[in-house]
Write a protein that holds these residues in place. Sequence first.
Motif, mmCIF file in Angstrom:
data_model
loop_
_atom_site.group_PDB
_atom_site.id
_atom_site.type_symbol
_atom_site.label_atom_id
_atom_site.label_comp_id
_atom_site.label_asym_id
_atom_site.label_seq_id
_atom_site.Cartn_x
_atom_site.Cartn_y
_atom_site.Cartn_z
ATOM 1 N N ARG A 16 0.853 -1.196 0.000
ATOM 2 C CA ARG A 16 0.000 0.000 0.000
ATOM 3 C C ARG A 16 0.888 1.245 0.000
ATOM 4 O O ARG A 16 2.081 1.174 0.310
ATOM 5 N N ILE A 17 0.283 2.349 -0.364
ATOM 6 C CA ILE A 17 0.962 3.641 -0.307
ATOM 7 C C ILE A 17 0.303 4.440 0.801
ATOM 8 O O ILE A 17 -0.879 4.785 0.719
ATOM 9 N N ASP A 18 1.059 4.687 1.862
ATOM 10 C CA ASP A 18 0.565 5.487 2.983
ATOM 11 C C ASP A 18 0.848 6.960 2.731
ATOM 12 O O ASP A 18 1.922 7.314 2.235
ATOM 13 N N LEU A 19 -0.078 7.812 3.098
ATOM 14 C CA LEU A 19 0.117 9.247 2.977
ATOM 15 C C LEU A 19 -0.823 9.944 3.942
ATOM 16 O O LEU A 19 -1.854 9.396 4.334
ATOM 17 N N ASN A 20 -0.434 11.132 4.374
ATOM 18 C CA ASN A 20 -1.283 11.853 5.309
ATOM 19 C C ASN A 20 -2.400 12.559 4.544
ATOM 20 O O ASN A 20 -2.523 12.436 3.329
ATOM 21 N N GLU A 21 -3.212 13.314 5.265
ATOM 22 C CA GLU A 21 -4.376 13.922 4.645
ATOM 23 C C GLU A 21 -4.003 14.858 3.506
ATOM 24 O O GLU A 21 -4.670 14.902 2.470
ATOM 25 N N ALA A 22 -2.923 15.610 3.694
ATOM 26 C CA ALA A 22 -2.494 16.528 2.634
ATOM 27 C C ALA A 22 -2.075 15.770 1.381
ATOM 28 O O ALA A 22 -2.223 16.271 0.263
ATOM 29 N N GLY A 23 -1.565 14.566 1.549
ATOM 30 C CA GLY A 23 -1.110 13.786 0.411
ATOM 31 C C GLY A 23 -2.219 13.332 -0.504
ATOM 32 O O GLY A 23 -1.973 13.009 -1.673
ATOM 33 N N ARG A 24 -3.433 13.290 0.000
ATOM 34 C CA ARG A 24 -4.542 12.866 -0.851
ATOM 35 C C ARG A 24 -4.720 13.811 -2.032
ATOM 36 O O ARG A 24 -5.091 13.385 -3.129
ATOM 37 N N THR A 25 -4.462 15.093 -1.805
ATOM 38 C CA THR A 25 -4.559 16.049 -2.907
ATOM 39 C C THR A 25 -3.520 15.746 -3.964
ATOM 40 O O THR A 25 -3.776 15.863 -5.166
ATOM 41 N N LEU A 26 -2.339 15.335 -3.523
ATOM 42 C CA LEU A 26 -1.237 15.093 -4.454
ATOM 43 C C LEU A 26 -1.456 13.849 -5.295
ATOM 44 O O LEU A 26 -1.335 13.886 -6.516
ATOM 45 N N LEU A 27 -1.786 12.723 -4.684
ATOM 46 C CA LEU A 27 -1.826 11.463 -5.417
ATOM 47 C C LEU A 27 -3.226 10.987 -5.780
ATOM 48 O O LEU A 27 -3.455 10.558 -6.908
ATOM 49 N N LEU A 28 -4.169 11.031 -4.850
ATOM 50 C CA LEU A 28 -5.488 10.493 -5.153
ATOM 51 C C LEU A 28 -6.141 11.218 -6.316
ATOM 52 O O LEU A 28 -6.845 10.611 -7.124
ATOM 53 N N THR A 49 9.646 27.607 -7.540
ATOM 54 C CA THR A 49 10.781 27.792 -6.633
ATOM 55 C C THR A 49 10.594 29.043 -5.788
ATOM 56 O O THR A 49 10.870 29.035 -4.574
ATOM 57 N N LEU A 50 10.124 30.122 -6.395
ATOM 58 C CA LEU A 50 9.881 31.347 -5.641
ATOM 59 C C LEU A 50 8.811 31.126 -4.572
ATOM 60 O O LEU A 50 8.984 31.504 -3.407
ATOM 61 N N MET A 51 7.694 30.520 -4.941
ATOM 62 C CA MET A 51 6.595 30.325 -3.990
ATOM 63 C C MET A 51 6.974 29.353 -2.880
ATOM 64 O O MET A 51 6.604 29.542 -1.725
ATOM 65 N N TRP A 76 -0.211 25.608 -0.814
ATOM 66 C CA TRP A 76 1.148 25.290 -0.376
ATOM 67 C C TRP A 76 1.360 25.750 1.059
ATOM 68 O O TRP A 76 1.943 25.040 1.884
ATOM 69 N N ARG A 77 0.883 26.941 1.382
ATOM 70 C CA ARG A 77 0.971 27.430 2.748
ATOM 71 C C ARG A 77 0.259 26.495 3.720
ATOM 72 O O ARG A 77 0.758 26.235 4.822
ATOM 73 N N MET A 78 -0.889 25.991 3.313
ATOM 74 C CA MET A 78 -1.643 25.110 4.205
ATOM 75 C C MET A 78 -0.933 23.767 4.417
ATOM 76 O O MET A 78 -1.002 23.175 5.490
ATOM 77 N N GLU A 133 4.748 33.575 9.955
ATOM 78 C CA GLU A 133 5.730 32.907 9.104
ATOM 79 C C GLU A 133 5.189 32.658 7.701
ATOM 80 O O GLU A 133 5.937 32.666 6.723
ATOM 81 N N LEU A 134 3.886 32.443 7.591
ATOM 82 C CA LEU A 134 3.282 32.107 6.300
ATOM 83 C C LEU A 134 2.680 33.311 5.597
ATOM 84 O O LEU A 134 2.027 33.161 4.561
ATOM 85 N N GLY A 135 2.879 34.487 6.161
ATOM 86 C CA GLY A 135 2.495 35.692 5.448
ATOM 87 C C GLY A 135 1.085 36.182 5.661
ATOM 88 O O GLY A 135 0.597 37.011 4.874
ATOM 89 N N TYR A 136 0.411 35.719 6.718
ATOM 90 C CA TYR A 136 -0.950 36.186 6.985
ATOM 91 C C TYR A 136 -0.912 37.411 7.891
ATOM 92 O O TYR A 136 -0.067 37.522 8.791
ATOM 93 N N ALA A 137 -1.869 38.321 7.667
ATOM 94 C CA ALA A 137 -1.869 39.581 8.397
ATOM 95 C C ALA A 137 -2.218 39.396 9.861
ATOM 96 O O ALA A 137 -1.853 40.215 10.704
ATOM 97 N N SER A 138 -2.921 38.323 10.193
ATOM 98 C CA SER A 138 -3.330 38.096 11.572
ATOM 99 C C SER A 138 -3.565 36.609 11.799
ATOM 100 O O SER A 138 -3.713 35.826 10.853
#
Length: 314
Positions: free
Chosen positions: A120-132, A212-214, A257-259, A279-284
Motif C-alpha cells: 500500500r501507499i501510505d500518505l497523510n491527509e495533505a497527500g490525498r490532494t497530491l496522489l489520489l 521555486t519562488l513560492m 502550499w501554505r496550508m 511565518e506564512l504571510g498572513y496579516a493576523s
Amino acid sequence: MDQLSEVFELVNVRGVVSGGFAVRGRWVSRGELQESLKFIAVIAGRARLRADGADGADGADGTDEAVELEPGDVAILNGRSWMELSGGSGDGPVHEIAPEEAGRLTAADWTTDDVILGGRIDLNEAGRTLLLEALPPVAHVRASPTTGANLRGSLHRLFDEVAGDRIGSTFAIRQHAQLVLLEVLRAYVEQADLPPGWLRVLTDDRLRPALTLMHSQPDKLWGLNELAQAGAMSRTSFAERFRDVAGMPPRTYLSRWRMMLAQRALRDADVTVGSLATELGYASESAFSTAFKREVGESPLRYRYRVRDQALSR
C-alpha cells in the motif's frame, strides 16, 4: 531540494510492502480492498489484473478486459473496492491465493514462477490532494526501455530483502519500498498524460522557476508579474499555462502550499498558531485560522490535537 521531493517530505508518502508470493501453474488472488492506494508489482512472470474502474470494468463477473502486467510492471489501484489478480498456464487446478499471503518467496524460481509483491501507499491527509487526484482508478506503470532498468533494479532489491529475511530487513524493506515508489512515479510521469493538478505542475520545467519562488518564500504574496518574469513568460501566457497545468491559479496554489506547510508545523512542531500565521504571510492569526479551516475543514488547534492523538494511538 526539488519541488517533488519537497512535497513528498511534507505529505509523508511511504510505500509499505504487505505481502507477496511465488507460484507456478494457474493461480488467482481476489478480494476486497481496504487501502486508498494499493500497488501490485510483478517481479517475474506475468499477471492479469481486474478491478472496479479498470478499463471500464463494472463488476466481478469475469467479462471485463484485464490489465496485462509484464515483468517489472507495477499497477497502482486508486480508491478501488475489489481486485482480482490471476496468471499462469497449463491444465492443472487453479491455485487460490489470499490477497496478502506472504512467506512463499524464499524458494521462488524466477525462470518458472510468477513472483508478485503487493503493498500500500501510505500518505497523510495533505497527500490525498497530491496522489489520489492525480492518479486514475488503475495506473499501469510499465517497465519501459527508458525507465525499465531503474524500476526493475529497485524491484529486485526490494524482493531480495523481503525474501531474504536477513538482519535489519525490516528497515531495509522500508527504504527499498520508498525507492520503488519513487521510480514508479517517475515512470508514470513519463508515460502518462497527467491531469491538471499537483503532480503535473511539480514536474513542469517551464513553471519550475515560479514554483521555486513560492516554495522558498511562502510568506510573500507573489504577483503574476514576478512569477511570469521568473519563467521568462508574459503575464498572460504564464497565467494561462499555470491554470492549465495546475488546475488552479497561482494564488490558489500558493494558499494550498501554505496550508501544507502549516499542517506539517502543527503536526510535528510546537509553534504557536500566531507565529505560524506570521511565518506564512498572513496579516493576523484570525486570517490564517479562517484560511486553514476553509482548506482543511477544521481549526488549526483542532487539527493539531486530532493528528497528535491519532499518532499516539497507533
